[in-house]
Each structure stands twice: as C-alpha cells, then as structure tokens.
Design an enzyme around this catalytic site. Sequence first.
Site, PDB file in Angstrom:
ATOM      1  N   ARG A  94       0.825  -1.208   0.000  1.00 22.90           N
ATOM      2  CA  ARG A  94       0.000   0.000   0.000  1.00 22.90           C
ATOM      3  C   ARG A  94       0.858   1.257   0.000  1.00 22.90           C
ATOM      4  NH1 ARG A  94      -2.666  -2.665   4.279  1.00 22.90           N
ATOM      5  NH2 ARG A  94      -2.198  -0.984   5.743  1.00 22.90           N
ATOM      6  N   LYS A  95       1.954   1.231   0.773  1.00 23.45           N
ATOM      7  CA  LYS A  95       2.820   2.415   0.841  1.00 23.45           C
ATOM      8  C   LYS A  95       3.506   2.677  -0.493  1.00 23.45           C
ATOM      9  CE  LYS A  95       2.147   3.710   5.085  1.00 23.45           C
ATOM     10  NZ  LYS A  95       1.116   2.758   5.439  1.00 23.45           N
ATOM     11  N   TRP A 136     -10.461   4.327   7.308  1.00 20.88           N
ATOM     12  CA  TRP A 136      -9.478   5.293   6.822  1.00 20.88           C
ATOM     13  C   TRP A 136      -8.629   4.677   5.720  1.00 20.88           C
ATOM     14  CZ3 TRP A 136      -7.112   6.934  12.197  1.00 20.88           C
ATOM     15  CH2 TRP A 136      -8.084   7.583  12.950  1.00 20.88           C
ATOM     16  N   ARG A 150       2.020   5.392   8.690  1.00 15.79           N
ATOM     17  CA  ARG A 150       3.401   4.915   8.864  1.00 15.79           C
ATOM     18  C   ARG A 150       4.145   4.874   7.528  1.00 15.79           C
ATOM     19  NH1 ARG A 150       2.036  -0.072  12.939  1.00 15.79           N
ATOM     20  NH2 ARG A 150       0.337  -0.381  11.481  1.00 15.79           N
ATOM     21  N   ASP A 152      -5.080   1.146  20.851  1.00  8.58           N
ATOM     22  CA  ASP A 152      -4.266   1.965  21.735  1.00  8.58           C
ATOM     23  C   ASP A 152      -5.134   2.893  22.578  1.00  8.58           C
ATOM     24  OD1 ASP A 152      -1.809   2.509  22.784  1.00  8.58           O
ATOM     25  OD2 ASP A 152      -1.021   3.535  21.042  1.00  8.58           O
TER      26      ASP A 152
END
Length: 558
Positions: free
Chosen positions: A137-138, A175, A508, A313
């Site tokens: 994806r990146k 997202w 990220r 988180d």
Amino acid sequence: MSGHTWPMITGRYRMRCEPATGTRYHDIPLDPGAFSTGLAALARSVAGRVDNEGALRDHCRSRVLESALALRLLERVPAATEPVNLHALRAFLTDHTTSPDGLDRVLADLALGTHAALPDEAIEAVLDHAPEFTRGRKRALLHGLVRLLAATTDDSRAELESSPGAFDLRGLHPWAKTQVTAVKVVLAATSGRIDLVTETDVNRLKRTQRHRGIWEGNVLIHLWVLHALAYLPGTEPEIADGITRLAPHQRPDGGIPFITDTDTWTTVTGGIALATVGGLESTCAALREHVLRQQKPDGGWSVTDTAEVTDVDDISVALQFLHLTGDPAVRGAVESGWRALADVAGEEGGYPTYVKGAPSEASMTVAALDALTLQPLRHREALRRGLNFVVEQQRPDGSFPPDWSSSRWHTIFRAVLMATRPGLPPVPGTDQMVRKAVDLALSTQHPDGGWGQQDGDRSDPVSTAYGLITVCGTQPDPQPAAAAASYLLAHQRPDGTLPTKPDVIGPRPFVFYVPLVADIFCLLSLAHLHQRTNHHHTVPAQAGHPQTRTDRMDRRGP
C-alpha cells in the site's frame, strides 16, 4: 478548572503506567529540589491545558506532505482557491526546500516544480521504516504521490498490475479503505485506465465529503479524496466545498497538518499523567467525564473527538485512565471497553491497531495486555496468549518491529511495564524479554544521559522519557535513570515544557507533531522516577492557579 490551587506532590502516586514491583532507589545522584521543581512545572503546564470541556487539546502542526498535496490541488482547481492563503502555503514549502529531512526537501521541491521525481532511494527509505504488511500500500501511495506532485501522466499501469494486493480492501479499517481507493483512482487516471474505477470506489470517496468538517479529522485522506475526485466528471461542487472545509485548518505558518488533532489520545494519556501527581481530583473528574462522552457505539475510543474509527491503543489507555479515577460509575463504560478489545483480538493472541483480521502488532498487543492486567485473573488466558505473541515478536537486540512511533523505545518501555505487572500468568521467555529490552537501553544510553530514536540518532527528550521508564526500577543502579532525568531537566523551558523531536507516526512511517503528547510522556517518565525514590521530600505548592483554557481553541492553530 480554574478554581483550585496547585497541590503538593506527596508521592501518593496512582500511575497506571507504573509497575507494582521493582527496585526502589535510596541514594539517587540527583538534586531533589531541582527534580521536584521541574516535575511540578511540567505537571502545571500539562494541567493548564485542560479546557472547560474537560479535554487536553493541542493542534497537530503543519507537515510538508499535506502542504504539498494542498498546493497541487489548488493549482489543479484554481477557481476554488479563495479560502486558502496560497502565498503563505508556498512560503511554508519554500522554507522546507532546505529542510534537514531529505524526504521533506524532495516533496517541497516536487510541489514547487523544482524537482521532477521521487528518487528510488527515497521510496525505499520510506518502505524500510514501514511495517512489512503495509509495504504494498505504501509503495502505491508513493507512486501516486509522484503522479500528483510532479503533475505527470506517466504510465502507472505497471504499478496497478504488479501490486494488486496494494488495492485489496480486506482487513482494512475505513481510513485505509478510503486512502487506498483514492490512490487507486489517481494511478488509474494517470495511466489511462479510468475504466478500473468502479461506482463503489466513487461512492466511497464521495461519502467522506458529506460531513460538516474534515471526515474523521484526517486531513491527509481529505486531500487524497479531493485529488481523486478531480479526475472524475461532475465532482466540482464536492471539490470546492472540500477546499472550503480545508481552509480553517491552514496553520499560522502557512502549512497544512496531517490531522486536526489527537485530543482524545492526549486526554487519556494526560489523564494518567496528571493522576500520578495526586490532589487534582477536580481536574481528573472533568477529564473522566470528557472521556466517557467520547466513547463510541462499539465501546471503544478514537484518537480524536471528531473521529468514529476506534483503535486498540486509545481503548487500552482509556480503560487504564477510567480505572485510575476509582469511580464506580465508570463500570459500564469499562465493560464496553473490554468487549471492544475482545472483538478485535487476533487468533494468535495478538492485537491489531484497528479491526479484527488485520495483522497483529507487538505495540498494540502490549497496549491491550497492559489494560487487561487491571483484572489479571479474569483475563488470564488472553494475557497468556498475548504474552506468547509479544515474546515471539521481540528482535534479537531487544527491540520490536516498527510501531506508531519513530522511536524504537516506545514499544520497548510499554512492553517492559506490561511484563512487570503483578498477577501475570507464567509464560516462558517473559523474563528474558524484559532483560533484553533493559540491557539494550543500558548499553545504548548516551553520555548526555539521553537516548535517540534509533541507533546512531542524537538524544531527544521524548525518546529519553521512554528510555527512562525502561530502566527505572527494572535494575538496581539508579545512575541511568538519574542521568536521563538530568537530561530532561536540562532541556526544560521556563514554562515547564520540553522541546523535542517529533516521533508520532501517521500514516506509517510519516512523522507528525503534537507537542503536548511529548510533554505528557516526559511527565510520566519523571513521575516514574519520583515513584522509585525515598519520597523524603515533597514538591512545594505554587501560588496562583494553573493556566487553564476556558474556551475551545481556534482550529486554525495553537
């Protein structure tokens, strides 16, 4: 918030991020007066950020990535540029053409038209710092970014055909699904394959524009969606409206941020930090009520008040903060939070960041397990399986795979805390995991007392805060913790805050900056050390009141 005086810090700490076992230091080589004064100043600064809604708020600062995308978008649709200060936006990017960050320099040059490509080595450097399961994806995102910023129509067909997994939406949260779809549209349009864009793709993009503000508070995805829509016919109204909604988030320096804020995250983490100093019951009660109001229908919490996508988180830390308040009225919210965690747990015992079925991660598993240790007998099996997963994830040097911080110490300190809680089930390798992590910290501490984000990096306050918690109480020598505290105190500003290198990541591995987050973790680290001392001194009360914000911050900037 403003009706109380600053209390004395007495050592009656209730910090959930503090292990219940470990070494107590008796002769710590640190000036107790200077230490107490610095701790109190930082605590006052954090408490002073609580607003009349009971939230700890701070804006995300400008970033080159979003600013470059915004400039290119406004150049593509010049009729809709009026709400945005284009001169200030260009000036922000021009200032970053000499940035020490190589990627920022290239992106700024691309947006300003002084560079024509993203070097292969820059792409590989980004991918090397991203989790393995996100690389496809990146890579597609970076190729799409070049297509947009360089304003080229180079053939992207090879990227579309060679990386089909990059556009697979299975196991993705909303997202990621939206961002992947927008990247797919950009690459398809610039390669002459607009036929690959489906009606479902278009509807997914358009749905994000049916909100009063920025969808989910995510400015980066908002910009990607507008760029993708600009390739599709009949989308002019959505684009013009989207630019109008973008304008209020242009920062005073002219740039554009990654997200609007991280106000839920800062509230829950800051709540834990403030609960450690004691005597702030009214402040913590206000924070508690705000956290309860932010709980989502699935029982979880998101990173910001304006988002609906929850994550492990925020759920984990919110549960710990609510536990700290000691209010029986939070029991229902806590039970819903437990269910939210259980709903996303992986089959192997680990936890992903967002949704069940996504790859589990060490950092998120550590966060979830730390919350589960609130009731270790009830969650014994989940703790056992999760500990096994974390032990297996540790690298030979004592670190863990990349997480949501550019500092390797982030997962390390949280893993050490979790693994030293009382009541954990016996899992082979747990003690060795802690020893390896602590040994790594002890062997790499710099002469100035600090730690850097990665091996070879210069010391910075937030990495030093993470390192301080790692070594504090886990081994008998007080010198490493004292040296780290001295480093932090030496860098403290007169108002108690600390300047630091940004370390929070999204997506990220792109780093963004919310200064309050760093102050909160520095406060936590100093509180850890205070917890381990003799408590033979107290921090004197300060005259007057903490600086409390009584109005909601202007969303344009701090």
